[in-house]
Write an enzyme that holds these catalytic residues in place. Structure first.
Site, PDB file in Angstrom:
ATOM      1  N   ARG A  54     -26.122 -33.686 -13.001  1.00  0.00           N
ATOM      2  CA  ARG A  54     -26.758 -34.979 -13.248  1.00  0.00           C
ATOM      3  C   ARG A  54     -28.267 -34.912 -13.001  1.00  0.00           C
ATOM      4  NH1 ARG A  54     -25.534 -39.463 -15.953  1.00  0.00           N
ATOM      5  NH2 ARG A  54     -26.713 -41.232 -15.206  1.00  0.00           N
TER       6      ARG A  54
ATOM      7  N   ASP B  49     -22.001 -44.154  -2.739  1.00  0.00           N
ATOM      8  CA  ASP B  49     -21.527 -42.794  -2.478  1.00  0.00           C
ATOM      9  C   ASP B  49     -20.730 -42.690  -1.172  1.00  0.00           C
ATOM     10  OD1 ASP B  49     -22.746 -42.200  -4.813  1.00  0.00           O
ATOM     11  OD2 ASP B  49     -24.480 -41.189  -3.940  1.00  0.00           O
TER      12      ASP B  49
ATOM     13  N   MET C 191     -20.409 -50.606  -8.809  1.00  0.00           N
ATOM     14  CA  MET C 191     -21.218 -49.858  -9.777  1.00  0.00           C
ATOM     15  C   MET C 191     -20.401 -48.994 -10.732  1.00  0.00           C
ATOM     16  SD  MET C 191     -24.657 -48.710  -7.868  1.00  0.00           S
ATOM     17  CE  MET C 191     -25.467 -49.768  -6.678  1.00  0.00           C
TER      18      MET C 191
ATOM     19  N   LYS D 224     -28.829 -34.042  -0.716  1.00  0.00           N
ATOM     20  CA  LYS D 224     -28.610 -33.558  -2.092  1.00  0.00           C
ATOM     21  C   LYS D 224     -29.428 -34.364  -3.097  1.00  0.00           C
ATOM     22  CE  LYS D 224     -24.919 -34.165  -5.571  1.00  0.00           C
ATOM     23  NZ  LYS D 224     -24.978 -35.577  -5.982  1.00  0.00           N
ATOM     24  N   ASN D 225     -29.265 -35.676  -3.081  1.00  0.00           N
ATOM     25  CA  ASN D 225     -29.871 -36.464  -4.161  1.00  0.00           C
ATOM     26  C   ASN D 225     -31.388 -36.549  -4.040  1.00  0.00           C
ATOM     27  OD1 ASN D 225     -27.431 -36.731  -5.386  1.00  0.00           O
ATOM     28  ND2 ASN D 225     -27.001 -38.783  -4.588  1.00  0.00           N
TER      29      ASN D 225
ATOM     30  N   ASP E  64     -20.704 -36.417 -11.701  1.00  0.00           N
ATOM     31  CA  ASP E  64     -19.354 -36.937 -11.514  1.00  0.00           C
ATOM     32  C   ASP E  64     -18.899 -37.793 -12.674  1.00  0.00           C
ATOM     33  OD1 ASP E  64     -18.642 -35.800  -9.182  1.00  0.00           O
ATOM     34  OD2 ASP E  64     -19.295 -37.460  -7.916  1.00  0.00           O
TER      35      ASP E  64
END
Ligand code: UD1
Ligand code: PEP
Length: 435
Positions: A97, A319, A341, A22-23, A121
């Site tokens: 995002r 994640d 984080m 995904k990212n 998120d």
């Protein structure tokens, strides 16, 4: 809002193929804006965030051609900059995002970019200063319209420079790299993020004609070029999905094989799950996880409680901490999960506690999990998925629990996991999508 009704207690068996990352996909898709030539991309995951970004690109005038279930061809030869001035653009861009990464390419190629506050998120403060400091160092002017929450960036003739990022932001680094590849002269980015997503982006940009060295490190050197050309790119398997499947197999005592994992790109992820006591075997590029009645969390060498904490790459990705946490609830032993984080990513543990897990939320960043070693199964309950990874952690908990659970707000899960109910049901899970 859709929900999953999950009947717990079933074991999975069989093979599963991870989706494309995904990212990575969010970065790679934005990079198509950097050239008027054709860019063909394979292993694009069919998930909400990615589909929204493809729709946004198409609305911006990028030609989008679907070549197969996971392959697309893009051509940004007639980008409609007027569209950036519309309400529709601002609304669609703020839905995810990843849309923030259209700014770097727009600035590099057209000298301006605009964006409303991006979504993603709600896991704590998610500042974007790094992105804009980077653009400013390259000579762009930044203006934030705080009333309407719109970021404006302007600057023709960007000039390469040295910059030390204030934090190794993943999307920030991607954005700055994409702006710098077309800037005049040399850019050096120190404290760059270097996740596999970024390595893939830099490799793709180099294939398009960019000159980036230091890929995979936190020191990138970029020699600006005048233009970029087309290319072909294939996404890596999603390492977060792979980690999620490892935790899921352990929790549900399932024997599964995760196919084609590109294990050498997974960094410390397999070892971290091994320290949780989970056995796994590498069979070529597949990860085989045997059904395990018990798994025991290691201690540190001095006997103290194991801590699993997030770190920037090549440390453990934030994640996957929710997955580590849920997996620990049925392990033997204790682990401290430290989410450095983000400040709101651990609050979902109250749902696991309702299900019977033993967890002490020490503060917003740290939770101690005392594993039940399967002496007491979790109980099915009704719950809401607060974010994408907590959502999957709750799904894993529900799959291992006694009885039926209902998970609401599964749109969060659909943001990043492709057709997850059908894929898991094919292995023996009992997940029903209800609306
Ligand atoms: C679309 C996308 O790719 N999203 C990922 C990306 O988000 P994103 O790129 O938005 O996240 P950033 O890397 O910018 O920052 C994540 C958070 O960690 C903080 N921070 C960051 C770096 C650092 O050295 N110290 C520090 O405290 C930041 O202030 C922020 O609160 O990277 C995050 C961190 O891996 C992941 O959780 C997200 O899934
Ligand atoms: C936090 C995540 O996504 P996003 O940055 O898109 O919100 C994630 O992928 O875990």
């Amino acid at each position: 809002m859709a929900s999953f009704r999950v009947t717990g207690g079933t074991r999975l068996q069989g093979e599963i193929i991870p989706q494309g990352a995904k990212n990575e996909a969010l970065q790679i898709l934005c990079a198509v804006l950097l050239t008027p030539e054709k860019v063909t991309i394979h292993k694009i995951p069919n998930i909400r965030d990615v589909n929204k970004l493809i729709e946004l690109l198409s609305d911006m005038g990028v030609k989008v051609e679907k070549l197969g279930p996971e392959s697309y061809r893009f051509q940004a030869d007639q980008v409609n900059l007027d569209y950036l001035e519309t309400e529709d653009f601002l609304k669609k861009a703020s839905a995810l995002r990843g849309s923030v990464m259209i700014l770097g390419p727009l600035l590099a190629r057209f000298g301006k970019g605009k964006l409303s506050k991006p979504g993603g998120d709600k896991i704590g403060r998610r500042r974007m200063d790094t992105h804009f400091f980077g653009f400013q160092k390259l000579g762009a002017k930044f203006h934030y319209d705080s009333k309407n929450e719109i970021f404006h960036i302007d600057g023709k003739n960007l000039k390469g420079t040295y910059m030390l990022l204030d934090e190794a932001s993943v999307t920030g680094t991607a954005n700055i790299v994409m702006a710098a590849v077309l800037a005049e002269g040399k850019t050096t980015i120190y404290n760059a993020a270097c996740e596999p997503y970024l390595q893939q982006l830099c490799d793709m940009l180099n294939r398009m004609g960019a000159k980036i060295t230091g890929v995979g490190s936190n020191l990138l050197h970029i020699d600006g070029v005048k233009e970029l050309g087309g290319t072909e790119h294939t996404m890596l398997p999603d390492m977060i999905e792979i980690g999620s499947f490892i935790g899921m197999a352990a929790m549900t005592q399932s024997e599964i094989t995760i196919k084609d994992c590109q294990i050498h790109r997974l960094g410390i992820i397999p070892d971290t799950f091994r320290r949780m006591g989970i056995q796994m075997e590498f069979r070529g590029d597949d990860i085989f996880i045997p059904a395990q009645k018990h798994y025991e969390i290691e201690t540190f060498i001095d006997g103290s409680i194991l801590t699993v904490a997030d770190q920037i790459w090549p440390g453990f990705t934030p994640d996957l901490l929710s997955i580590v946490l849920v997996t620990a609830t049925q392990a033997k032993g204790t682990v401290l999960v430290h989410q450095k984080m983000f400040e709101s990513r651990l609050f979902f543990v109250d749902k696991l506690i309702d299900m019977g897990a033993q967890i002490i939320l020490c503060d917003p960043h740290r939770a101690t999990v005392i594993g039940l070693d399967r002496k007491y199964p979790l109980r099915g309950i009704r719950m809401t998925s607060p974010d994408i990874r907590a959502g999957v952690a709750l799904l894993i908990a529900a799959m291992s629990a006694n009885g039926v659970s209902v998970i609401d707000n599964i749109e969060q899960i659909d943001r990043g996991y492709q057709n997850i109910d059908a894929r898991l049901n094919a292995l023996g899970a009992k997940i029903e999508r209800i609306s």
